[in-house]
Design a protein around this motif. Structure first.
Motif, PDB file in Angstrom:
ATOM      1  N   LEU A 127      59.896  66.289  -0.340  1.00 34.32           N
ATOM      2  CA  LEU A 127      59.872  66.893   0.758  1.00 34.32           C
ATOM      3  C   LEU A 127      61.081  67.750   0.950  1.00 34.32           C
ATOM      4  O   LEU A 127      61.201  68.696   2.096  1.00 34.32           O
ATOM      5  CB  LEU A 127      60.108  65.428   2.304  1.00 34.32           C
ATOM      6  CG  LEU A 127      58.882  65.072   1.508  1.00 34.32           C
ATOM      7  CD1 LEU A 127      58.754  64.004   2.894  1.00 34.32           C
ATOM      8  CD2 LEU A 127      57.556  65.957   2.922  1.00 34.32           C
ATOM      9  N   ARG A 128      62.411  67.469   0.904  1.00 33.27           N
ATOM     10  CA  ARG A 128      64.070  68.207   0.966  1.00 33.27           C
ATOM     11  C   ARG A 128      63.259  69.418   0.546  1.00 33.27           C
ATOM     12  O   ARG A 128      64.083  70.463   1.156  1.00 33.27           O
ATOM     13  CB  ARG A 128      64.616  67.258   0.459  1.00 33.27           C
ATOM     14  CG  ARG A 128      64.802  65.970   0.881  1.00 33.27           C
ATOM     15  CD  ARG A 128      66.465  65.441   0.574  1.00 33.27           C
ATOM     16  NE  ARG A 128      67.391  66.228   0.467  1.00 33.27           N
ATOM     17  CZ  ARG A 128      68.836  65.820  -0.350  1.00 33.27           C
ATOM     18  NH1 ARG A 128      68.368  65.027  -0.849  1.00 33.27           N
ATOM     19  NH2 ARG A 128      69.908  66.466   0.081  1.00 33.27           N
TER      20      ARG A 128
ATOM     21  N   TYR B 242      61.506  71.475   2.798  1.00 35.62           N
ATOM     22  CA  TYR B 242      62.061  71.392   3.964  1.00 35.62           C
ATOM     23  C   TYR B 242      63.670  72.983   3.715  1.00 35.62           C
ATOM     24  O   TYR B 242      63.335  73.690   4.503  1.00 35.62           O
ATOM     25  CB  TYR B 242      62.834  70.020   4.607  1.00 35.62           C
ATOM     26  CG  TYR B 242      62.005  69.056   5.293  1.00 35.62           C
ATOM     27  CD1 TYR B 242      61.829  70.073   6.782  1.00 35.62           C
ATOM     28  CD2 TYR B 242      61.804  68.123   4.775  1.00 35.62           C
ATOM     29  CE1 TYR B 242      60.918  69.090   6.975  1.00 35.62           C
ATOM     30  CE2 TYR B 242      60.909  67.748   6.215  1.00 35.62           C
ATOM     31  CZ  TYR B 242      60.660  68.000   7.499  1.00 35.62           C
ATOM     32  OH  TYR B 242      60.172  67.669   8.281  1.00 35.62           O
TER      33      TYR B 242
ATOM     34  N   VAL C 160      61.578  76.290   3.856  1.00 35.44           N
ATOM     35  CA  VAL C 160      61.525  76.283   5.670  1.00 35.44           C
ATOM     36  C   VAL C 160      62.716  77.217   5.681  1.00 35.44           C
ATOM     37  O   VAL C 160      62.654  77.925   6.233  1.00 35.44           O
ATOM     38  CB  VAL C 160      60.751  75.429   5.896  1.00 35.44           C
ATOM     39  CG1 VAL C 160      60.338  75.819   7.808  1.00 35.44           C
ATOM     40  CG2 VAL C 160      59.601  75.237   5.121  1.00 35.44           C
ATOM     41  N   MET C 161      64.049  76.414   5.380  1.00 37.85           N
ATOM     42  CA  MET C 161      65.008  77.120   6.445  1.00 37.85           C
ATOM     43  C   MET C 161      65.670  77.697   5.331  1.00 37.85           C
ATOM     44  O   MET C 161      65.462  79.150   6.298  1.00 37.85           O
ATOM     45  CB  MET C 161      66.307  75.774   5.575  1.00 37.85           C
ATOM     46  CG  MET C 161      65.727  74.394   6.361  1.00 37.85           C
ATOM     47  SD  MET C 161      66.562  73.303   5.791  1.00 37.85           S
ATOM     48  CE  MET C 161      68.963  73.828   7.339  1.00 37.85           C
TER      49      MET C 161
ATOM     50  N   GLU D  50      63.039  80.938   7.397  1.00 34.31           N
ATOM     51  CA  GLU D  50      63.159  80.846   8.520  1.00 34.31           C
ATOM     52  C   GLU D  50      65.033  82.056   8.528  1.00 34.31           C
ATOM     53  O   GLU D  50      64.362  83.205  10.082  1.00 34.31           O
ATOM     54  CB  GLU D  50      64.009  79.686   9.314  1.00 34.31           C
ATOM     55  CG  GLU D  50      63.832  80.059  10.357  1.00 34.31           C
ATOM     56  CD  GLU D  50      63.145  80.162  11.724  1.00 34.31           C
ATOM     57  OE1 GLU D  50      63.598  80.841  12.789  1.00 34.31           O
ATOM     58  OE2 GLU D  50      61.584  80.080  11.537  1.00 34.31           O
TER      59      GLU D  50
ATOM     60  N   LYS E  93      64.856  69.906  15.272  1.00 34.45           N
ATOM     61  CA  LYS E  93      64.092  69.108  14.407  1.00 34.45           C
ATOM     62  C   LYS E  93      64.281  69.448  13.656  1.00 34.45           C
ATOM     63  O   LYS E  93      63.984  68.195  12.650  1.00 34.45           O
ATOM     64  CB  LYS E  93      62.597  68.658  15.377  1.00 34.45           C
ATOM     65  CG  LYS E  93      62.413  68.395  17.198  1.00 34.45           C
ATOM     66  CD  LYS E  93      61.064  68.295  17.477  1.00 34.45           C
ATOM     67  CE  LYS E  93      60.918  68.399  19.068  1.00 34.45           C
ATOM     68  NZ  LYS E  93      59.656  68.314  18.953  1.00 34.45           N
ATOM     69  N   ARG E  94      63.849  70.046  12.708  1.00 33.23           N
ATOM     70  CA  ARG E  94      63.836  70.311  11.785  1.00 33.23           C
ATOM     71  C   ARG E  94      65.491  69.656  10.148  1.00 33.23           C
ATOM     72  O   ARG E  94      65.453  69.372   9.582  1.00 33.23           O
ATOM     73  CB  ARG E  94      63.417  71.426  10.638  1.00 33.23           C
ATOM     74  CG  ARG E  94      63.201  72.087   9.248  1.00 33.23           C
ATOM     75  CD  ARG E  94      63.135  73.413   8.623  1.00 33.23           C
ATOM     76  NE  ARG E  94      63.916  74.788   9.017  1.00 33.23           N
ATOM     77  CZ  ARG E  94      63.666  74.862  10.174  1.00 33.23           C
ATOM     78  NH1 ARG E  94      62.960  74.767  10.970  1.00 33.23           N
ATOM     79  NH2 ARG E  94      64.304  75.566  10.261  1.00 33.23           N
ATOM     80  N   THR E  95      66.399  70.308  11.504  1.00 31.33           N
ATOM     81  CA  THR E  95      67.846  70.009  11.121  1.00 31.33           C
ATOM     82  C   THR E  95      67.985  68.354  10.826  1.00 31.33           C
ATOM     83  O   THR E  95      68.053  67.418   9.967  1.00 31.33           O
ATOM     84  CB  THR E  95      68.909  70.827  11.963  1.00 31.33           C
ATOM     85  OG1 THR E  95      68.669  72.206  11.948  1.00 31.33           O
ATOM     86  CG2 THR E  95      69.842  69.937  11.161  1.00 31.33           C
TER      87      THR E  95
ATOM     88  N   LYS F 234      65.657  66.260  10.454  1.00 34.71           N
ATOM     89  CA  LYS F 234      64.464  65.817   9.060  1.00 34.71           C
ATOM     90  C   LYS F 234      65.111  65.528   8.018  1.00 34.71           C
ATOM     91  O   LYS F 234      65.222  65.143   7.699  1.00 34.71           O
ATOM     92  CB  LYS F 234      63.077  66.025   9.353  1.00 34.71           C
ATOM     93  CG  LYS F 234      62.299  65.880  10.963  1.00 34.71           C
ATOM     94  CD  LYS F 234      61.502  64.493  10.359  1.00 34.71           C
ATOM     95  CE  LYS F 234      60.130  64.580  11.288  1.00 34.71           C
ATOM     96  NZ  LYS F 234      60.347  63.158  11.917  1.00 34.71           N
ATOM     97  N   GLU F 235      66.039  66.698   8.082  1.00 41.43           N
ATOM     98  CA  GLU F 235      66.870  66.970   6.641  1.00 41.43           C
ATOM     99  C   GLU F 235      68.145  66.072   6.603  1.00 41.43           C
ATOM    100  O   GLU F 235      67.778  65.187   5.529  1.00 41.43           O
ATOM    101  CB  GLU F 235      67.476  67.876   7.189  1.00 41.43           C
ATOM    102  CG  GLU F 235      67.970  68.340   5.546  1.00 41.43           C
ATOM    103  CD  GLU F 235      67.593  68.560   4.221  1.00 41.43           C
ATOM    104  OE1 GLU F 235      68.238  68.853   3.220  1.00 41.43           O
ATOM    105  OE2 GLU F 235      66.328  69.230   4.132  1.00 41.43           O
TER     106      GLU F 235
END
Length: 351
Positions: free
Chosen positions: A241-242, A245, A248-249, A252, A268-270, A272-273
């Motif tokens: 999962l990390r 993410y 994705v970052m 982005e 929100k993503r931060t 979650k990270e």
């Protein structure tokens, strides 16, 4: 009216001054008695110390003669007696097997006291001379305050808050037994210095071959292995999962560098990270704890330090029979002299 009030006020002031004066006098007397009491205690101690010195000076010759006789006899016996050797085995019992270990060691010591050489031979599979050379078996804990603290910490984690409030650390400390310490030292004393390496396997197997402890060991290790596997699986999923993410970052960041200002919920993503990072940390911590438990719970009894093949010689001033008998006879003579002095005092007191 004013004239009458003035004498009354003056009289009241005089009474207050008298009361305060009496109070200070009482307080002064109290302090004086207290310090006199303390002084009398020190005087009594000093007087008792002087009486002891007078008694020792008056009977010095008798006490010295008794000490010399004791030392001479003890020295003669010390020369005649066999040399003794010792060796120690340091262990860490698991699954509450310490009690069984203590019982077994005490049983071996009873056999030595009873001079049951034949049974000692059969138990340890040694020759008659080696069996007869064994003089003592003893076991005692290595007392460490951190054992009590760590045990209490584990206890707190395993019970509810209400129980913790009603069971304070001092109560737990008072209920902590010698068997509850982690490390225990087994000492064997013998007149032969090369018999010790033949003893450890029998002492340990008398506990490790117990079906009950073996069953607990198997079940405990099964649970630890299962938990270890599950934690490693969860850790792999979190790492996956990390990585997602992270990708994705990166994507982005590329879009932003191309002039695109679309916000895909970065905040929100931060969050979650950070949550994944914390979960990863906790899983690693739990995994370390499981690995540590697996290493400690792998055996019923962990051997920290085995018996030395060649035992150390037991000697020293306090172990010398000459020194011991000199002290014993001196104390005995002092007690006899004190009894005679007390008897004389009682006869005089009657008159």
């Amino acid at each position: 009216m004013a004239t009458n009030q003035q004498p009354n006020n003056q009289a009241n002031n005089n009474e207050e001054e008298v009361d305060l004066g009496s109070l200070f006098v009482i307080i002064g007397r109290g302090f004086s008695k207290f310090f006199n009491f303390i002084g009398n205690i020190f005087k009594g101690i000093f007087h008792f110390f002087i009486l002891i010195l007078i008694f020792l000076r008056s009977n010095f010759l008798k006490i010295a003669i008794a000490a010399v006789i004791g030392f001479t006899v003890g020295l003669f016996l010390e020369v005649k007696k066999e040399n003794t050797f010792g060796s120690t085995l340091l262990v860490e019992p698991n699954f509450e097997s310490a009690r069984q270990l203590y019982n077994n060691v005490n049983f071996y010591n009873d056999l030595v006291k009873q001079k049951d050489t034949s049974r000692i031979q059969n138990i340890f599979q040694i020759d008659k001379k080696s069996a007869g050379s064994l003089k003592k078996f003893e076991i005692e804990p290595i007392k460490n305050k951190s054992d009590i603290i760590n045990s209490y910490d584990d206890f707190i984690k395993s019970v509810d808050t209400t129980t913790v409030k009603s069971y304070k650390f001092e109560d737990y400390k008072n209920s902590f037994e010698e068997l509850d310490y982690k490390l225990h030292e087994i000492t064997v004393i013998a007149t032969k210095n090369d018999v010790f390496d033949k003893l450890s396997n029998v002492i340990l197997e008398s506990v490790t071959e117990n079906k009950y402890f073996n069953r607990i060991k198997e079940l405990t290790n099964e649970n630890l292995n299962r938990t270890d596997s599950l934690l490693r699986q969860n850790l792999g999923q979190v790492d996956s999962l990390r990585r997602v993410y992270l990708q994705v970052m990166v994507e982005e960041a590329k879009k932003q560098s191309n002039g695109t200002s679309i916000d895909l919920g970065g905040e929100k993503r931060t969050t979650k990270e950070l949550e994944l990072f914390e979960t990863n940390r906790k899983l690693n911590s739990e995994l370390r704890s499981i690995v540590e438990n697996k290493s400690k719970k792998y055996e019923v009894i962990n051997v920290i330090s085995d018996f030395q093949p060649i035992g150390y010689e037991i000697k020293g001033v306090t172990k010398n029979l000459g020194f011991q008998l000199a002290i014993v006879l001196s104390v005995l003579v002092i007690l006899i002299l004190l009894v005679l002095k007390l008897n004389t005092y009682l006869n005089t007191y009657k008159k």
